[in-house]
Design a protein around this motif. Sequence first.
Motif, short mmCIF file in Angstrom:
data_model
loop_
_atom_site.label_atom_id
_atom_site.label_comp_id
_atom_site.label_asym_id
_atom_site.label_seq_id
_atom_site.Cartn_x
_atom_site.Cartn_y
_atom_site.Cartn_z
N MET A 65 48.21 38.72 44.12
CA MET A 65 49.56 38.30 43.81
C MET A 65 50.27 39.34 42.95
O MET A 65 49.64 40.25 42.39
N GLU B 96 52.64 39.93 48.41
CA GLU B 96 51.43 39.16 48.15
C GLU B 96 50.66 38.95 49.46
O GLU B 96 51.25 38.79 50.52
N LYS C 161 47.38 31.04 47.78
CA LYS C 161 46.35 30.48 46.89
C LYS C 161 45.70 29.23 47.48
O LYS C 161 44.46 29.11 47.46
N THR D 239 45.88 27.55 58.26
CA THR D 239 47.30 27.89 58.29
C THR D 239 48.02 27.02 59.33
O THR D 239 49.18 27.22 59.60
N GLN E 178 55.20 31.37 36.77
CA GLN E 178 55.45 32.18 37.96
C GLN E 178 54.35 32.02 39.00
O GLN E 178 54.45 32.56 40.12
N GLY E 179 53.29 31.29 38.63
CA GLY E 179 52.17 31.10 39.55
C GLY E 179 51.24 32.28 39.63
O GLY E 179 50.45 32.40 40.58
N ASN E 180 51.29 33.18 38.62
CA ASN E 180 50.52 34.42 38.67
C ASN E 180 49.53 34.56 37.53
O ASN E 180 49.08 35.68 37.23
N GLU F 50 54.85 32.40 54.07
CA GLU F 50 55.18 31.95 52.72
C GLU F 50 54.08 32.36 51.76
O GLU F 50 52.92 31.95 51.93
N ALA F 51 54.42 33.16 50.75
CA ALA F 51 53.41 33.62 49.78
C ALA F 51 52.79 32.45 49.02
O ALA F 51 51.64 32.53 48.58
N ALA F 52 53.54 31.36 48.88
CA ALA F 52 53.03 30.20 48.16
C ALA F 52 51.82 29.58 48.86
O ALA F 52 51.06 28.81 48.25
N GLN F 53 51.61 29.91 50.14
CA GLN F 53 50.47 29.37 50.89
C GLN F 53 49.17 30.12 50.61
O GLN F 53 48.08 29.64 50.98
#
Length: 376
Positions: free
Chosen positions: A341, A350, A324, A376, A18-20, A319-322
């Motif tokens: 997260m 997040e 980390k 960003t 989950q990337g967490n 985008e939350a994926a950005q």
Amino acid sequence: MSSILNKLQQKLAEREAQGNLRHLKTTTGLVDFCSNDYLGLARSEKLRALIKEEEEKYRYLPMGATGSRLLSGNHLLFEELEATIAAYHKAEAALLFNSGYTANVGLLSALPQRGDTVFYDEASHASMKDGLRLSFAKTYAFRHNDVADLRQKLKHATGQVYVLVESVYSMDGDQAPLKELSELCREQDAALIVDEAHTVGLYGAKGEGLTVELGLEEQVFARVLTYGKALGGHGAAVVGSQVLRDYLINYSRAFIYTTGLPTHALLALKCAYTLLPELTPAREKVKALAKQLYLKLNKLSGICCTPADSVILSVFLEEAAQLKPLANTLQQQGFDVRPVMSPTVPPGKERLRLIVHAFNTEEQITGLEKAIAKGT
């Protein structure tokens, strides 16, 4: 043994997918935009010197408490410090706990009884929710900072009613509407409990907290004060009436069945309280720097920074994926910034959590803004 280890490894693998997945990490030499050391007391040489002086005066005490305070662990320094804390925060009495987490668990597992009803803000700290799980009361969440939602849900309350909030929320950084909440609790004969972890030291003429700044100390049944943040130390206290203190000494298992704080921790708090009144310039500076950063970040495309009046800022990206990768980039450029997260925050919430400190500089604020803009 292997079967249980396999189950644990599977749970870890699920979180990693989950990337967490959380990891412990250390950072040195980075510009601090991460810690809760709002006023810089944790790194204060003046505080360090004061503690050293006090340690000489209290050499007759053991370094550790040696036991729970109901057995061998109590001594005069505990009693003196609790009297100081109570007077400083305009309360009748105070009781020390070993951490903010322990204080919330110790208070909320002991106070509400079977048949009572507790309403808590959905954004309340995990320690408050965990304490409630150990009580036998009925518990209900209300929408974050929504007094109307709380009023509606209070219609279904039975027994003694408690309302739990944080004066400033640890993740979102926004303030609870304490005046409206205290008035509603007065109308409904409900006991208001306020976690002041992120306002002690920062709010009030002498850092007494937001409750005192608003003049609501007589309307709040209990406050939880945490010392690992603006005071730069460790431990926590519950302040309220003498009856509440006596009750917790008798019924709070988190207090009864734990060894008391070590002498050094008590002396660190004693000395921090002597410095708090003179830190008004630091309180003003950290709030001004936070406002600067808030305004700068909200001029950037694709970024939303909230709230407008806090030293705790949340930076949301499209985008939350950005998050980390951005945090890693900022750390490589010398800024200690961390992503927050799920499950620490709900999915979709997040963010980068930025903490501004009195020891940060305007140049560092500008540098961080430029690094975020570039990343960003």
